[in-house]
Design an enzyme around this catalytic site. Structure first.
Site, PDB file in Angstrom:
ATOM      1  N   PHE A  17      40.840  62.421  31.232  1.00 30.96           N
ATOM      2  CA  PHE A  17      39.696  62.452  30.326  1.00 30.96           C
ATOM      3  C   PHE A  17      38.468  63.114  30.934  1.00 30.96           C
ATOM      4  O   PHE A  17      37.436  63.225  30.262  1.00 30.96           O
ATOM      5  CB  PHE A  17      39.339  61.016  29.910  1.00 30.96           C
ATOM      6  CG  PHE A  17      40.515  60.251  29.340  1.00 30.96           C
ATOM      7  CD1 PHE A  17      40.979  60.512  28.060  1.00 30.96           C
ATOM      8  CD2 PHE A  17      41.171  59.290  30.099  1.00 30.96           C
ATOM      9  CE1 PHE A  17      42.065  59.824  27.545  1.00 30.96           C
ATOM     10  CE2 PHE A  17      42.258  58.593  29.590  1.00 30.96           C
ATOM     11  CZ  PHE A  17      42.706  58.859  28.306  1.00 30.96           C
ATOM     12  N   GLY A  43      39.885  53.588  39.912  1.00 22.25           N
ATOM     13  CA  GLY A  43      40.319  54.050  38.598  1.00 22.25           C
ATOM     14  C   GLY A  43      40.893  55.445  38.683  1.00 22.25           C
ATOM     15  O   GLY A  43      40.150  56.396  38.930  1.00 22.25           O
ATOM     16  N   SER A  49      41.211  63.176  38.356  1.00 23.99           N
ATOM     17  CA  SER A  49      40.046  63.146  39.242  1.00 23.99           C
ATOM     18  C   SER A  49      40.453  63.103  40.702  1.00 23.99           C
ATOM     19  O   SER A  49      39.751  63.640  41.570  1.00 23.99           O
ATOM     20  CB  SER A  49      39.150  61.953  38.903  1.00 23.99           C
ATOM     21  OG  SER A  49      39.864  60.735  38.987  1.00 23.99           O
ATOM     22  N   ASP A 138      35.193  54.707  38.459  1.00 23.95           N
ATOM     23  CA  ASP A 138      35.673  55.161  37.152  1.00 23.95           C
ATOM     24  C   ASP A 138      36.781  54.233  36.671  1.00 23.95           C
ATOM     25  O   ASP A 138      37.800  54.671  36.142  1.00 23.95           O
ATOM     26  CB  ASP A 138      36.182  56.605  37.250  1.00 23.95           C
ATOM     27  CG  ASP A 138      36.402  57.230  35.871  1.00 23.95           C
ATOM     28  OD1 ASP A 138      35.779  56.770  34.897  1.00 23.95           O
ATOM     29  OD2 ASP A 138      37.198  58.177  35.781  1.00 23.95           O
ATOM     30  N   HIS A 141      35.846  49.891  31.828  1.00 24.21           N
ATOM     31  CA  HIS A 141      34.445  50.021  31.439  1.00 24.21           C
ATOM     32  C   HIS A 141      33.902  48.815  30.689  1.00 24.21           C
ATOM     33  O   HIS A 141      32.888  48.927  29.985  1.00 24.21           O
ATOM     34  CB  HIS A 141      34.243  51.288  30.604  1.00 24.21           C
ATOM     35  CG  HIS A 141      34.386  52.548  31.396  1.00 24.21           C
ATOM     36  ND1 HIS A 141      34.533  52.564  32.756  1.00 24.21           N
ATOM     37  CD2 HIS A 141      34.407  53.855  31.006  1.00 24.21           C
ATOM     38  CE1 HIS A 141      34.640  53.815  33.183  1.00 24.21           C
ATOM     39  NE2 HIS A 141      34.568  54.616  32.139  1.00 24.21           N
ATOM     40  N   ARG A 148      32.056  44.032  38.511  1.00 26.15           N
ATOM     41  CA  ARG A 148      32.946  43.580  39.586  1.00 26.15           C
ATOM     42  C   ARG A 148      33.232  44.719  40.563  1.00 26.15           C
ATOM     43  O   ARG A 148      33.207  44.517  41.789  1.00 26.15           O
ATOM     44  CB  ARG A 148      34.241  43.041  38.972  1.00 26.15           C
ATOM     45  CG  ARG A 148      35.143  42.299  39.940  1.00 26.15           C
ATOM     46  CD  ARG A 148      36.207  41.534  39.177  1.00 26.15           C
ATOM     47  NE  ARG A 148      36.974  42.376  38.290  1.00 26.15           N
ATOM     48  CZ  ARG A 148      37.208  42.114  37.001  1.00 26.15           C
ATOM     49  NH1 ARG A 148      36.697  41.034  36.439  1.00 26.15           N
ATOM     50  NH2 ARG A 148      37.931  42.931  36.267  1.00 26.15           N
ATOM     51  N   ASP A 167      31.095  58.357  33.228  1.00 27.20           N
ATOM     52  CA  ASP A 167      30.889  57.838  31.873  1.00 27.20           C
ATOM     53  C   ASP A 167      29.578  57.062  31.751  1.00 27.20           C
ATOM     54  O   ASP A 167      29.534  55.982  31.158  1.00 27.20           O
ATOM     55  CB  ASP A 167      32.071  56.963  31.438  1.00 27.20           C
ATOM     56  CG  ASP A 167      33.342  57.766  31.233  1.00 27.20           C
ATOM     57  OD1 ASP A 167      33.235  58.964  30.897  1.00 27.20           O
ATOM     58  OD2 ASP A 167      34.442  57.223  31.434  1.00 27.20           O
TER      59      ASP A 167
END
Length: 211
Positions: A17, A43, A49, A138, A141, A148, A167
């Site tokens: 994304f 993430g 990424s 990342d 969300h 955390r 984001d």
């Protein structure tokens, strides 16, 4: 460097994304960090990424550590907007993105610089002692999970290191507010200075140790 260009091309072609302008900004930020230490992302999804980070790691002689339970975030679960039933492991009835992540990294020839840790970030964090050169947040969300991840990992970033948060949308009409909350709390700590970002990617440099 041709190998780095190949990794960037692979990142652009990988499922995920992250827009290319933000991924390129992440790569540039990781390449520019001057302090020693690994690059760590919380993430990973299917590895897009991670490949932007791997390109920087290969240039600078670092390692990328990815932390993800690979069961998907809330929005990937059945009945939610981004659910993909082809990612469900029929043996356990749960999402499993790890095989796709491993394929992405292997196809790009990046297994030598990307270390995948399959765990929840808050479970790994207490075991982690090496100061990080770059931390990329990342993960999930929701407000609870974003906070955390912040609490678990931001203190492990070295002075002179870079914090990247994905984001971040100040306007609720553009997206969820949990990463924006992380960004605001980090800025309010007084331990960081803001660096030029791109799109929803915010970059902050650590200027002092955690208080």
């Amino acid at each position: 460097m041709p190998v780095t260009a190949d990794l960037l091309d692979a990142a652009r072609a990988a499922p995920g994304f992250m827009p290319d302008d933000e991924g390129t900004a992440l790569y540039e930020a990781a390449r520019a960090v001057a302090v020693p230490g690994p690059l760590l992302e919380v993430g990973s999804w299917m590895g897009r990424s991670a490949l932007y980070l791997a390109a920087a790691a290969r240039e600078t002689g670092r390692q990328v550590v990815t932390v993800d339970h690979h069961r998907g975030s809330e929005e990937h679960q059945p009945g939610w907007e981004y659910h993909d039933p082809t990612l469900v492991d029929p043996a356990v009835g749960l999402l499993d993105t790890l095989p796709r992540f491993r394929r992405t990294i292997a196809d790009a020839g990046a297994e030598d610089v990307v270390i995948a840790v399959v765990a929840r970030s808050e479970v790994l964090a207490p075991l982690w002692a090496t100061p990080l050169a770059l931390l990329f947040l990342d993960g999930s969300h929701t407000e609870e999970s974003a906070r955390r991840d912040q609490d678990a990992w931001v203190a492990k970033l070295a002075v002179g290191g870079t914090l990247a948060i994905h984001d971040v949308f100040p306007d609720p009409a553009d997206g969820g507010q949990a990463p924006y909350g992380v960004y605001r709390r980090v800025v309010a700590s007084g331990e960081f200075t803001e660096l030029p970002g791109t799109g929803s990617l915010r970059l902050l440099g650590r200027t002092s140790s955690p208080r």
